[in-house]
Each structure stands twice: as structure tokens, then as C-alpha cells.
Design a protein around this motif. Structure first.
Motif, PDB file in Angstrom:
ATOM      1  N   ARG A  52      21.868  34.835  42.102  1.00  0.00           N
ATOM      2  CA  ARG A  52      22.881  35.096  41.102  1.00  0.00           C
ATOM      3  C   ARG A  52      22.627  36.397  40.821  1.00  0.00           C
ATOM      4  N   THR A  53      21.694  37.019  41.271  1.00  0.00           N
ATOM      5  CA  THR A  53      21.254  38.347  40.628  1.00  0.00           C
ATOM      6  C   THR A  53      22.029  39.829  41.929  1.00  0.00           C
ATOM      7  N   CYS A  85      27.958  42.805  33.356  1.00  0.00           N
ATOM      8  CA  CYS A  85      26.954  40.708  32.855  1.00  0.00           C
ATOM      9  C   CYS A  85      25.429  41.590  31.922  1.00  0.00           C
ATOM     10  N   PRO A  86      25.440  41.284  30.834  1.00  0.00           N
ATOM     11  CA  PRO A  86      23.769  41.434  30.218  1.00  0.00           C
ATOM     12  C   PRO A  86      22.509  42.317  31.361  1.00  0.00           C
ATOM     13  N   MET A  87      23.111  41.510  32.196  1.00  0.00           N
ATOM     14  CA  MET A  87      21.668  41.821  33.806  1.00  0.00           C
ATOM     15  C   MET A  87      22.072  43.183  33.738  1.00  0.00           C
ATOM     16  N   GLN A 108      38.210  40.004  28.179  1.00  0.00           N
ATOM     17  CA  GLN A 108      39.246  38.943  28.927  1.00  0.00           C
ATOM     18  C   GLN A 108      38.645  38.046  30.212  1.00  0.00           C
ATOM     19  N   LEU A 109      37.443  38.331  30.869  1.00  0.00           N
ATOM     20  CA  LEU A 109      36.651  37.128  31.741  1.00  0.00           C
ATOM     21  C   LEU A 109      36.934  36.017  31.163  1.00  0.00           C
ATOM     22  N   VAL A 110      36.173  35.711  29.871  1.00  0.00           N
ATOM     23  CA  VAL A 110      35.426  34.689  29.266  1.00  0.00           C
ATOM     24  C   VAL A 110      37.215  34.367  28.812  1.00  0.00           C
ATOM     25  N   GLY A 111      38.125  34.952  28.147  1.00  0.00           N
ATOM     26  CA  GLY A 111      39.315  33.594  27.983  1.00  0.00           C
ATOM     27  C   GLY A 111      40.121  33.594  29.824  1.00  0.00           C
ATOM     28  N   TRP A 112      39.748  34.173  30.558  1.00  0.00           N
ATOM     29  CA  TRP A 112      40.860  33.589  32.228  1.00  0.00           C
ATOM     30  C   TRP A 112      39.958  32.529  32.369  1.00  0.00           C
ATOM     31  N   LEU A 113      38.451  32.339  32.656  1.00  0.00           N
ATOM     32  CA  LEU A 113      38.037  31.297  32.422  1.00  0.00           C
ATOM     33  C   LEU A 113      38.009  30.004  32.225  1.00  0.00           C
ATOM     34  N   SER A 114      38.165  30.641  31.281  1.00  0.00           N
ATOM     35  CA  SER A 114      38.577  29.213  30.207  1.00  0.00           C
ATOM     36  C   SER A 114      39.598  28.298  30.192  1.00  0.00           C
ATOM     37  N   GLU A 115      40.453  28.869  30.351  1.00  0.00           N
ATOM     38  CA  GLU A 115      42.418  28.841  30.235  1.00  0.00           C
ATOM     39  C   GLU A 115      42.328  28.554  31.975  1.00  0.00           C
ATOM     40  N   LEU A 116      41.519  28.504  32.805  1.00  0.00           N
ATOM     41  CA  LEU A 116      41.264  27.990  33.833  1.00  0.00           C
ATOM     42  C   LEU A 116      40.014  26.900  33.849  1.00  0.00           C
ATOM     43  N   VAL A 118      36.856  26.617  33.657  1.00  0.00           N
ATOM     44  CA  VAL A 118      35.265  27.200  34.454  1.00  0.00           C
ATOM     45  C   VAL A 118      35.013  26.506  33.144  1.00  0.00           C
ATOM     46  N   PRO A 119      33.449  25.738  33.287  1.00  0.00           N
ATOM     47  CA  PRO A 119      32.995  25.952  32.342  1.00  0.00           C
ATOM     48  C   PRO A 119      31.942  27.282  32.449  1.00  0.00           C
ATOM     49  N   GLU A 120      31.468  27.676  30.743  1.00  0.00           N
ATOM     50  CA  GLU A 120      30.404  28.784  30.718  1.00  0.00           C
ATOM     51  C   GLU A 120      29.325  28.789  31.704  1.00  0.00           C
ATOM     52  N   PRO A 121      29.507  30.859  31.361  1.00  0.00           N
ATOM     53  CA  PRO A 121      28.089  30.284  32.568  1.00  0.00           C
ATOM     54  C   PRO A 121      26.892  30.109  31.826  1.00  0.00           C
TER      55      PRO A 121
END
Length: 161
Positions: A52-53, A85-87, A108-116, A118-121
């Protein structure tokens, strides 16, 4: 905001994000450009194999420190389909890269994923400047951000609206 002469780099980032999606990866792509506007390196997400890195921004930071002087790194720009991302923001700052221009923001990404649904990373998405306050950051880019949203919808099995 980016000038018209920079838009082809941002469009290339969206193309790379599409290539990542076609290979089963999350849709992210980035291009490292020198002070004269020449693309030096590009990459896309490569996390589908389990590491995932393997974000493109992290790969560009590693490449830059191995191939460019500190002065060239400081004058470079990283164009990317999504805000670091922070990394990746930390890697960018640690190797002394210059400006970042992103198509879509973490918010924006957080909003889109929430609408879909998708669990938080596992890592909180923070704005780049919360992690690397000395980095010049520009974005999001209207119009192209909607293209990136569509890629994320496709990745998560939803039709873009």
C-alpha cells in the motif's frame, strides 16, 4: 492556479490514473517536471500487489533523490491527480521537492468515498500543508477533478453521476 501551459501535465496525471484503474489499482497518477517544464518521471498507483506504499508521489520522491541535485529538486513541480496523502507529503518534503499541483483534493476524495459508502482509510487524509507546511500547493483544478471523481466511482463499482 496552474497556467494553461501546465494543463497537459495535469491531463497526463488523469491518464495515468486511468491506466492504474485499468490495471486494478486505485486511480492515481503523477508527473515530476523540472523548472523548464520538461517531464522527468511519471508513475501511477501500484498497490494492487499488496504494498500500500506504492503511491506514484512516493515513487517520484525516491527517484528524485537518486537522480537530481537538491537545487533541481527544489525547483521541480509534482503534478498529480489527487492531493498527496500524509506519507507522500512527508516524502516530498523530506527530499526537498518544490511545488505540488493536484487535480482533486483530499477533502473532495473523502466526500466522494463517503457518498459511495467506502470505509475510511487506515491513515487520516490530511491536507498537504498540515504535513509539509513549507511546500507550495495549488489545487484542485475544476473540470479535471470531475474526471478523477469518475475514475474513483468506477474503481468502487459505482456509475459516476
Amino acid at each position: 492556479m496552474p497556467v494553461e501551459s501546465e494543463m497537459h501535465h495535469l491531463r497526463r496525471c488523469v491518464e495515468l490514473a486511468g491506466e492504474a484503474l485499468a490495471e486494478g489499482d486505485e486511480p492515481f497518477g503523477s508527473v515530476l517536471v523540472d523548472a523548464s517544464g520538461v517531464a522527468l518521471m511519471e508513475d501511477r498507483n501500484r498497490i494492487a500487489g499488496g504494498d500500500r506504499t506504492r503511491h506514484p508521489e512516493f515513487a517520484l520522491a525516491r527517484w528524485a533523490v537518486e537522480h537530481l541535485s537538491p537545487e533541481v529538486r527544489a525547483a521541480a513541480t509534482v503534478y498529480t491527480s489527487g492531493e498527496h496523502c500524509p506519507m507522500c507529503a512527508a516524502a516530498h518534503a523530506w527530499v526537498g521537492l518544490g511545488r505540488i499541483v493536484y487535480v482533486s483534493s483530499s477533502a473532495q476524495l473523502v466526500g466522494w468515498l463517503s457518498e459511495l459508502g467506502v470505509p475510511e482509510p487506515p491513515v487520516r487524509p490530511l491536507p498537504i500543508q498540515s504535513v509539509a507546511p513549507g511546500v507550495v500547493v495549488e489545487g484542485p483544478v475544476a473540470g479535471l477533478a470531475e474526471e478523477v471523481r469518475g475514475l474513483h466511482c468506477r474503481y468502487h463499482g459505482a456509475a459516476p453521476e
